[in-house]
Design a protein around this motif. Structure first.
Motif, PDB file in Angstrom:
ATOM      1  N   GLU A 120      -4.804   5.056  -1.644  1.00  0.00           N
ATOM      2  CA  GLU A 120      -3.531   5.325  -1.990  1.00  0.00           C
ATOM      3  C   GLU A 120      -3.240   6.098  -3.102  1.00  0.00           C
ATOM      4  OE1 GLU A 120      -4.978   2.370  -1.877  1.00  0.00           O
ATOM      5  OE2 GLU A 120      -4.127   0.858  -3.166  1.00  0.00           O
ATOM      6  N   ILE A 161       1.885   4.585  -2.847  1.00  0.00           N
ATOM      7  CA  ILE A 161       1.771   5.882  -2.571  1.00  0.00           C
ATOM      8  C   ILE A 161       3.191   6.728  -2.951  1.00  0.00           C
ATOM      9  CG2 ILE A 161       1.578   7.579  -0.747  1.00  0.00           C
ATOM     10  CD1 ILE A 161      -0.299   5.807   0.780  1.00  0.00           C
ATOM     11  N   TYR A 177       0.676  -1.178  -0.108  1.00  0.00           N
ATOM     12  CA  TYR A 177      -0.093   0.005  -0.040  1.00  0.00           C
ATOM     13  C   TYR A 177       0.877   1.435  -0.114  1.00  0.00           C
ATOM     14  CZ  TYR A 177      -3.394   3.374   1.998  1.00  0.00           C
ATOM     15  OH  TYR A 177      -4.102   4.562   2.313  1.00  0.00           O
TER      16      TYR A 177
END
Length: 69
Positions: A62, A12, A8
């Motif tokens: 994200e 980002i 995750y």
């Protein structure tokens, strides 16, 4: 094998225009934030799996986060 949180956070960080060192720092900071959130949710009585899902939901999408950084 990477954890759900690691995958995750990588999504980002990969969207940013930061240097490699900045990305590494950001990765560690975001990962720590998610882990602390999960731990707090576990202390509130959630199972580890529930707490992990909730921490991700509370943190946000994200793709939106990465595009805003």
């Amino acid at each position: 094998m990477k954890t759900t949180f690691e995958r995750y956070v990588k999504k980002i960080v990969n969207q940013t225009d930061c240097t490699k060192e900045e990305k590494e720092d950001m990765f560690e900071e975001l990962l720590l934030h998610l882990e602390l959130s999960r731990d707090d949710l576990i202390k509130q009585g959630n199972t580890p799996k529930e707490a992990e899902k909730m921490a991700l939901i509370l943190f946000g999408n994200e793709w939106e986060i990465g595009s805003q950084i």
